[in-house]
Motif scaffolding. Sequence first.
Motif, mmCIF file in Angstrom:
data_model
loop_
_atom_site.group_PDB
_atom_site.id
_atom_site.type_symbol
_atom_site.label_atom_id
_atom_site.label_comp_id
_atom_site.label_asym_id
_atom_site.label_seq_id
_atom_site.Cartn_x
_atom_site.Cartn_y
_atom_site.Cartn_z
ATOM 1 N N VAL A 224 0.699 -1.115 0.139
ATOM 2 C CA VAL A 224 0.056 0.271 -0.283
ATOM 3 C C VAL A 224 0.980 1.355 0.017
ATOM 4 O O VAL A 224 0.317 2.305 0.342
ATOM 5 N N LYS A 225 1.942 0.991 -0.299
ATOM 6 C CA LYS A 225 2.914 2.349 -0.414
ATOM 7 C C LYS A 225 2.603 3.277 -1.279
ATOM 8 O O LYS A 225 2.214 3.107 -2.526
ATOM 9 N N GLY A 226 2.691 4.606 -0.700
ATOM 10 C CA GLY A 226 2.043 5.743 -1.765
ATOM 11 C C GLY A 226 0.525 5.985 -1.844
ATOM 12 O O GLY A 226 0.107 6.603 -2.783
ATOM 13 N N LEU A 227 -0.313 5.279 -0.983
ATOM 14 C CA LEU A 227 -1.696 5.170 -1.341
ATOM 15 C C LEU A 227 -2.356 5.595 0.302
ATOM 16 O O LEU A 227 -1.857 5.590 1.198
ATOM 17 N N LYS A 228 -3.343 6.182 0.057
ATOM 18 C CA LYS A 228 -4.377 6.638 1.008
ATOM 19 C C LYS A 228 -5.630 5.852 1.004
ATOM 20 O O LYS A 228 -6.221 5.930 -0.378
#
Length: 597
Positions: A224-228
Amino acid sequence: MLSVTFRRSALAVVAAAGLVGTVAVPSAAQAATAKKPKTVNLQLLAINDLHGNLEPPAGSSGTIREIDPATGQPVSTPAGGIEYLATALRQARVPADDSITVAAGDLVGASPLTSALFHDEPTVEALDKLGLDVSSVGNHEFDEGSAELLRLQNGGCHPTDGCYEEGRRFAGANFNYLSANVTSEKTGKPVLAPYWVTKSQGVKVGFIGVTLEGTPNIVTAEGVKGLKFAGEVATINKYAAELKAKGVNSIVALIHEGGLPASSTYNYDCGAAGQGVSGPIVDIAKQIDPAVGAIVTGHTHNAYACTIPDPQGVPRSVTSAASFGRLYTEINLKLDKTSGAIVRPSVKAENHIVRRTVEKAPDMTELISRYSKLAAPIANRPLGYIASDINGRGNSDPEKPLGDVIADAQQAGLAPADKGGAQVAFMNPGGIRSDLVYRASGAEGDGVVTYGEAFTVQPFTNMMQVKTLTGTQLVQLLQQQVSGSNEASPKILQPSKGLNYTLDMRNKGADRVVVDSIRLNGAPIDPAATYRVAANEFLAGGGDGFPAFAAGTDKLVGASDLDVFAAYLGANSSAAAPLKAPAQDRIKVIAAGTTTG
């Protein structure tokens, strides 16, 4: 503003009770004299949590509980397999222009080897063949990160593994993946389309797709890196308003979050509105804009076709079709041609078993055969032997025999000083994806455990870690199974042998763990001492609501969980001395209703 695209004309939507939108619910007298609206029929066929199970799932993962009409007693019915699912959906469809096939996420990820070895391209190909139109994104669609999810949608060969067959380039999904509440930290925009709009006999129908807000807590940080991840309710209401502004008044939400049914049988009677299911989906459904006429859910792997009141108190259809392709939900409804809304009293939702008594779909048989041949050299390699089924899923027992075996494998593999010096190991129950089944489904012979079967049990190939925890932290770890984010729905870790304790479910929260009962190799836990504890990288990083793990120190990274499991099977079983299912005696449970005498 996002443009509304129409991929095909004519299709379906869902709901239950009253007209959606801002239309007031009429009184009985008004309803009796009101002119009946002109309507069109629409059918939705829904699935969720397939997890790449192309072949029929083994053991308890491949059965559905139903009431035997002859005896009135619950029985387990074999179910699932994409060959049977395709046939069932094709037979269920009403005239094609009036039927839409939808899904609520986790179609891929945590998949058996036949799909996972090829990064789930076979499952996407199969879903296209069976006619899937649209799906929300589940947490497992992020297992390999957002770039891989975009590749599954848009196509192209895998960036490191390349193409798997000469002359074949992966085309990507023809169905629409939706992720309204998942945005890029850099751009603030959804990583995939938030909704999809089509028409059914001239009536616009919109689908909004979201995944659970808590995805970062159950997926590796790299995934989930770079995600909100925004809240489900606020996101759905935002895009429902946008769709209404565009003249789309028939709206369906596809939510990868779910509930807990009141019964383990798939077709139980839900009873009064909102009483047949509990869990996160109840609060979510009660807050979603009444303009959303129906809600299709997933994630919890449970079966229900119930109603939950909307914010105006009007019952609304909320469904889930269990998991692994064992069920599909049929939702029939009517659309008002004048208002463009779902006529909610018309909504009828029912789950159906994907029985293995129907004919197999030939195109799915061909697809499975093609990929199975590619996977065979790896999948059919024998690893060890078992004396009987070793169950890792099914039933309500918090301690599973296969969970104990996996934890034992992890502790044994990481016990040497140069491997981490693990004194105890814990396995998260959600990471055990199948049973080990004694009776062979292939040519390897009964009792033989192949690499493919072991992979189906442990498909994540997480790297193992060993950390130092204080005695106090170790106690906190056990308490976090039944407190904090896990209090409402406990996540009971599977312990390696030597760790014993009592769970008293008559108590609340952390007090359910009887601290004085905790023993490691017969000795009580010393709060001031330190212990070397092994777990997979997801769990060791604090996943599944275990921050005590994340607080551990002196991390040592070992082999993958699958490699450790395979090595243990090889070292502890043979044809002459197969591995036996361990006794479930590490966790003593005092049930909530128990009385002292």
